[in-house]
Design a protein around this motif. Structure first.
Motif, short mmCIF file in Angstrom:
data_model
loop_
_atom_site.label_atom_id
_atom_site.label_comp_id
_atom_site.label_asym_id
_atom_site.label_seq_id
_atom_site.Cartn_x
_atom_site.Cartn_y
_atom_site.Cartn_z
N CYS A 96 -7.11 10.38 -8.46
CA CYS A 96 -6.87 11.58 -7.70
C CYS A 96 -8.31 12.02 -7.34
N GLN B 156 -9.14 15.03 -6.12
CA GLN B 156 -9.42 16.16 -6.57
C GLN B 156 -9.87 16.23 -8.08
N ALA C 119 -7.52 8.28 -4.06
CA ALA C 119 -6.88 8.84 -3.03
C ALA C 119 -7.39 10.41 -2.65
N LEU C 120 -6.81 10.79 -2.06
CA LEU C 120 -7.13 12.19 -1.56
C LEU C 120 -6.80 13.12 -2.74
N SER C 121 -5.59 13.00 -3.48
CA SER C 121 -5.01 13.63 -4.43
C SER C 121 -4.23 12.71 -5.08
N MET D 204 -1.26 13.65 -5.80
CA MET D 204 0.04 14.30 -5.00
C MET D 204 0.35 13.13 -3.70
N ASP D 205 -0.75 12.85 -3.24
CA ASP D 205 -0.95 12.14 -1.96
C ASP D 205 -0.52 10.62 -2.33
N ALA D 206 -1.12 10.20 -3.36
CA ALA D 206 -0.80 8.81 -3.85
C ALA D 206 0.82 8.61 -4.27
N ALA E 253 3.15 10.11 -3.18
CA ALA E 253 3.78 10.40 -2.06
C ALA E 253 3.98 8.98 -1.32
N LEU E 254 2.75 8.55 -0.95
CA LEU E 254 2.48 7.24 -0.12
C LEU E 254 3.19 6.22 -0.95
N GLN F 40 6.92 6.44 -0.54
CA GLN F 40 7.33 5.77 0.85
C GLN F 40 7.11 4.19 1.05
#
Length: 178
Positions: free
Chosen positions: A138, A140, A159-161, A163-165, A167-168, A171
């Protein structure tokens, strides 16, 4: 008074909750970590089984031991390969955030964050990376903890965060193993 009466009962209960780890063995992929045990009634899994799993790791290792959350990913690989799933069919990612980032530090980063001795998780992390496990931190948490570029074990991604990791990866078809 009630608490005093409960203490002897708790003392007797402790041995009943002790875990028997004698059946747990490492391998076949990682021989130094990732112990797993056979489960009665579970034989081989179909060779067509495929996994895409992301592990959520947010806790720092304790008492000079390896990070248990990271080791869970190795256990997952070992137990499934031992039960017939081809290693190539197992796709694992680890998303680390919070103080778990400290277990992903290289020797210079370990020392820079006032950690003594060697990082007990480093060899395990390197072995996982060498076997194609993605380890993503993360950004952040990295900023909040003051972890700098170049302090991480090579191959660890940012990763940016977290949460982003997550979510990606979802997907891309990964399921989350808390």
């Amino acid at each position: 008074m009630k608490r005093l009466l409960l203490l002897p009962l708790l003392a007797f209960a402790m041995p009943a909750t002790a875990q028997d780890m004698s059946a747990f063995k490492t391998g076949p992929v990682f021989t130094d970590f990732g112990p797993h045990a056979p489960v009665q009634g579970i034989e081989k899994l179909p060779a067509t089984t495929e996994f895409k799993v992301v592990f959520n790791v947010d806790t720092e290792a304790k008492d000079g031991k390896r990070n248990e959350g990271i080791e869970s990913a190795a256990r997952f690989i070992n137990m499934n390969v031992a039960h017939g799933v081809p290693e190539d069919n197992i796709h694992i990612a680890i998303v680390a955030h919070g103080k778990a980032l400290f277990d992903l530090l290289n020797p210079a980063g370990w020392a820079a964050h006032d950690k003594s001795g060697d990082n007990p998780s480093a060899a395990m992390v390197q072995a996982l990376l060498d076997h194609g496990v993605r380890i993503i931190i993360c950004g952040q948490s990295k900023a909040a903890l003051g972890v700098k570029d170049g302090e991480l074990i090579p191959g660890v991604e940012t990763a940016l965060s977290a949460m982003d990791a997550f979510a990606l990866l979802q997907q891309q078809g990964y399921t989350v193993n808390p």
